[in-house]
Design a protein around this motif. Structure first.
Motif, mmCIF file in Angstrom:
data_model
loop_
_atom_site.group_PDB
_atom_site.id
_atom_site.type_symbol
_atom_site.label_atom_id
_atom_site.label_comp_id
_atom_site.label_asym_id
_atom_site.label_seq_id
_atom_site.Cartn_x
_atom_site.Cartn_y
_atom_site.Cartn_z
ATOM 1 N N ARG A 108 0.918 -1.240 0.017
ATOM 2 C CA ARG A 108 0.078 0.008 -0.007
ATOM 3 C C ARG A 108 0.864 1.173 -0.051
ATOM 4 N N ARG A 109 1.933 1.330 0.825
ATOM 5 C CA ARG A 109 2.891 2.443 0.948
ATOM 6 C C ARG A 109 3.439 2.517 -0.401
ATOM 7 N N GLU A 110 3.917 1.394 -0.932
ATOM 8 C CA GLU A 110 4.547 1.732 -2.280
ATOM 9 C C GLU A 110 3.641 2.249 -3.436
ATOM 10 N N ILE A 111 2.427 1.691 -3.518
ATOM 11 C CA ILE A 111 1.342 2.127 -4.572
ATOM 12 C C ILE A 111 1.193 3.835 -4.111
ATOM 13 N N VAL A 112 1.031 4.173 -2.850
ATOM 14 C CA VAL A 112 0.675 5.540 -2.527
ATOM 15 C C VAL A 112 1.724 6.558 -2.886
ATOM 16 N N GLU A 113 3.094 5.767 -2.668
ATOM 17 C CA GLU A 113 4.243 6.697 -3.028
ATOM 18 C C GLU A 113 4.302 6.917 -4.526
#
Ligand code: PHE
Length: 338
Positions: A108-113
């Motif tokens: 999720r963090r990677e996608i948000v980033e």
């Protein structure tokens, strides 16, 4: 006399004291009442008047030196007793087992980033929703099968209160509150009344994207998703859009990425198709814009939604979705970044 003083001076300077016993010996020998320095004061009576001043000073210096040596050594011995100086106190006592982020949180963090680099901001909405935000506001017809009890966990019937089945509900909440330009992503947990198996779970995570502005086109959607796919799966990734249907987008598509395992040649992960399906997307249906009071003559937009478990499984070749919910340390450890 002076000779005697100088001999004592160098003896005191040279003596090495390493234990409290040695220190005590030193004190008795030089600094006690019957010690050598006090004896010098006795001899002092015989010193001639001319020499008195000089000799007096020499004895005082000697006494000072002995006293200083005594206190310095005493302090360092006390310190050594308090802390065991042979230990390295900067070392941690045990090899620490630190935790790490859950693979779903990492994805999720990677996608948000990735999307934040393209100007998307993050918003969230409630997991317990009403019919309007999950279905009606998204152009689901009254009798649409997705409203069926089999897909949705209802908390209350008429008025319908339910667990959201997709993050598209946050689109509606955002459009109600904001006028375009809107460029946001919505990560969150979703719920479906489905049998739990290796491929599906009744609880999972999605991430939704919404971009509404003047002149947003299907080409913008395609380019945005291509950049995302290359960033997430690697620079050699290509995408494929297949026509599909969602009530809230028109036209709608499903997006596949080239299989990162075989590079598109065909393998058992992609079932010899060379592609893996990763998300649903499309141009926001004008009915959806109007339902949230956005002028569909002025504005157009695109939306997309993907399952976080699904793309994590594809990226790391995880065979069973249930691993994400079991919290088996042996599974989680493989995603530890430490
Ligand atoms: N909400 C859809 C689903 O859960 C995905 C989707 C989102 C499709 C946005 C198009 C646009 O399957």
């Amino acid at each position: 006399m002076k000779d005697k003083i100088n001999k004592l001076l160098s003896a005191i300077q040279e003596i090495s004291i390493n234990t409290t016993a040695e220190l005590d010996e030193f004190r008795l020998k030089y600094l006690s009442k019957k010690g050598e320095i006090n004896n010098l004061f006795n001899d002092f009576r015989n010193v001639s008047a001319e020499e008195r001043k000089e000799v007096g000073q020499l004895i005082n210096n000697l006494k000072q030196l002995a006293q200083d040596k005594f206190t310095t050594v005493k302090e360092s011995l006390l310190y050594a007793q308090a802390v065991d100086v042979t230990e390295d106190y900067t070392k941690s006592s045990e090899p620490l087992n630190t935790g790490s982020r859950h693979p779903i949180s990492q994805t999720r963090r990677e996608i948000v980033e990735i999307f934040s680099r393209m100007g998307f901001t993050v918003a969230e909405g409630p997991e317990i929703e009403d019919d309007w935000h999950v279905f009606s506001g998204l152009n689901f017809p009254e009798e649409h099968p997705a409203r069926d009890m089999q897909d949705t966990f209802f908390i209350n019937k008429s008025p319908d209160i339910l667990l959201r089945t997709h993050t598209s509900s946050v689109q509606v909440r955002t459009m109600e509150k904001n006028q375009p330009p809107i460029r946001q992503i919505f990560p969150g947990r979703v719920f479906r009344n489905e049998a739990i198996s290796a491929r599906s779970h009744c609880i999972f995570h999605q991430i939704e994207g919404l971009y509404i502005d003047k002149d947003v086109s299907f080409a913008d959607l395609k380019q945005t998703l291509l950049i995302f796919a290359k960033e997430f799966f690697g620079p050699d990734t290509s995408i494929r859009l297949r026509p599909s249907f969602f009530p809230f987008t028109e036209p709608s598509a499903e997006m596949d990425v080239s299989c990162s395992i075989c590079g598109g040649k065909g393998c058992n992960v992609c079932k010899y198709t060379g592609f893996l399906e990763i998300l649903g997307c499309g141009m926001v249906d004008p009915n959806v814009l109007e339902a949230s009071n956005i002028d569909s003559k002025q504005y157009t937009g695109f939306a997309f939604g993907m399952g976080i478990e699904r793309i994590t499984m594809l990226k790391y070749q995880i065979k069973d979705i249930r691993y994400f919910f079991e919290n088996d340390i042996r599974f989680l450890k493989q995603f530890s970044k430490f």
